[in-house]
Design a protein around this motif. Structure first.
Motif, PDB file in Angstrom:
ATOM      1  N   TYR A  32       6.977  -0.952   1.321  1.00  0.00           N
ATOM      2  CA  TYR A  32       7.240  -0.028   0.211  1.00  0.00           C
ATOM      3  C   TYR A  32       8.075  -0.672  -0.895  1.00  0.00           C
ATOM      4  O   TYR A  32       8.095  -0.167  -2.012  1.00  0.00           O
ATOM      5  CB  TYR A  32       7.893   1.248   0.712  1.00  0.00           C
ATOM      6  N   LEU A  53       5.832  -1.232  -3.581  1.00  0.00           N
ATOM      7  CA  LEU A  53       5.380  -0.023  -4.277  1.00  0.00           C
ATOM      8  C   LEU A  53       6.405   0.403  -5.317  1.00  0.00           C
ATOM      9  O   LEU A  53       6.057   0.699  -6.464  1.00  0.00           O
ATOM     10  CB  LEU A  53       5.144   1.105  -3.257  1.00  0.00           C
ATOM     11  N   HIS A  54       7.666   0.457  -4.913  1.00  0.00           N
ATOM     12  CA  HIS A  54       8.768   0.867  -5.799  1.00  0.00           C
ATOM     13  C   HIS A  54       9.903  -0.145  -5.663  1.00  0.00           C
ATOM     14  O   HIS A  54      10.888   0.100  -4.970  1.00  0.00           O
ATOM     15  CB  HIS A  54       9.265   2.270  -5.425  1.00  0.00           C
ATOM     16  N   CYS A  97      -1.625   3.385   3.007  1.00  0.00           N
ATOM     17  CA  CYS A  97      -1.695   4.612   2.219  1.00  0.00           C
ATOM     18  C   CYS A  97      -1.366   5.773   3.152  1.00  0.00           C
ATOM     19  O   CYS A  97      -1.412   5.638   4.375  1.00  0.00           O
ATOM     20  CB  CYS A  97      -3.053   4.809   1.558  1.00  0.00           C
ATOM     21  N   ASN A 104       0.888   7.018  -2.114  1.00  0.00           N
ATOM     22  CA  ASN A 104       1.601   5.817  -1.657  1.00  0.00           C
ATOM     23  C   ASN A 104       0.657   4.687  -1.233  1.00  0.00           C
ATOM     24  O   ASN A 104       0.840   4.064  -0.193  1.00  0.00           O
ATOM     25  CB  ASN A 104       2.574   6.157  -0.529  1.00  0.00           C
ATOM     26  N   VAL A 143      -0.367   1.075  -1.340  1.00  0.00           N
ATOM     27  CA  VAL A 143       0.372  -0.149  -1.646  1.00  0.00           C
ATOM     28  C   VAL A 143      -0.222  -1.315  -0.864  1.00  0.00           C
ATOM     29  O   VAL A 143      -0.652  -1.162   0.269  1.00  0.00           O
ATOM     30  CB  VAL A 143       1.883   0.005  -1.318  1.00  0.00           C
ATOM     31  N   THR A 146      -1.987   8.614  -8.416  1.00  0.00           N
ATOM     32  CA  THR A 146      -1.371   7.335  -8.759  1.00  0.00           C
ATOM     33  C   THR A 146      -0.523   7.517 -10.007  1.00  0.00           C
ATOM     34  O   THR A 146      -0.886   8.286 -10.902  1.00  0.00           O
ATOM     35  CB  THR A 146      -2.409   6.221  -8.998  1.00  0.00           C
TER      36      THR A 146
END
Length: 168
Positions: free
Chosen positions: A21, A24-25, A64, A84, A86, A120
């Protein structure tokens, strides 16, 4: 790279998921361990949620989350929501995201979902085209969201609009 295995996430995957993650962020603060464990347990034991992962060797490289939402319309058929999505930066453009999403769509099909939404935050055209290539369509419905901002401390800042503020 050794062939990736696509599967449902398991309890022991939490540390690798938290690492994944970060792709992702990247600027988001890390969860406190107790919070991460509580949320992970809720995800894995929910009848409505499935976390799908791609594992290469001992590393999770793509994922995901699929929510299957029970529904009283459409003949009682559920619908799915994917969030989510990624893929680890070092493993992109290898078809892993496509395989993870295909697995999510298979799970949704087995649950007799009549549709699957994919959300998204990306505005990148390449990302949007990727989702189209997997089978998702742009422009079908209009989706809205409301967010509560979270301070760096992890505490919510502000509230949801109340009924008297919404103008409805």
């Amino acid at each position: 790279m050794k062939e990736a295995i696509i599967r449902r996430a398991a309890e022991h995957d939490l540390p690798e998921m938290l690492n994944l993650y970060r792709h992702l962020h990247p600027h988001e603060a890390q969860l406190e361990p107790a919070t991460a464990e509580r949320v992970w347990s809720n995800l894995l034991t929910s009848n409505f949620m499935t976390v799908i992962v791609a594992q290469a060797a001992e590393q999770l490289v793509s994922s995901c989350t699929l929510a299957i939402v029970p529904n009283l319309s459409r003949g009682g058929r559920s619908y799915g929501v994917i969030e989510n999505v990624v893929t680890h930066a070092d493993h992109r453009k290898l078809g892993l995201g496509r395989r993870v999403l295909a697995h999510a769509l298979d799970v949704a099909s087995q649950a007799d979902c009549y549709k699957v939404h994919l959300a998204t935050g990306s505005k990148r055209e390449a990302t949007l085209r990727f989702y189209e290539e997997v089978g998702f369509e742009r422009g079908g419905k209009t989706y809205f969201e409301v967010r509560r901002e979270v301070a760096l401390s992890g505490r919510h800042v502000g509230n949801w609009p109340s009924a008297d503020q919404s103008g409805a």
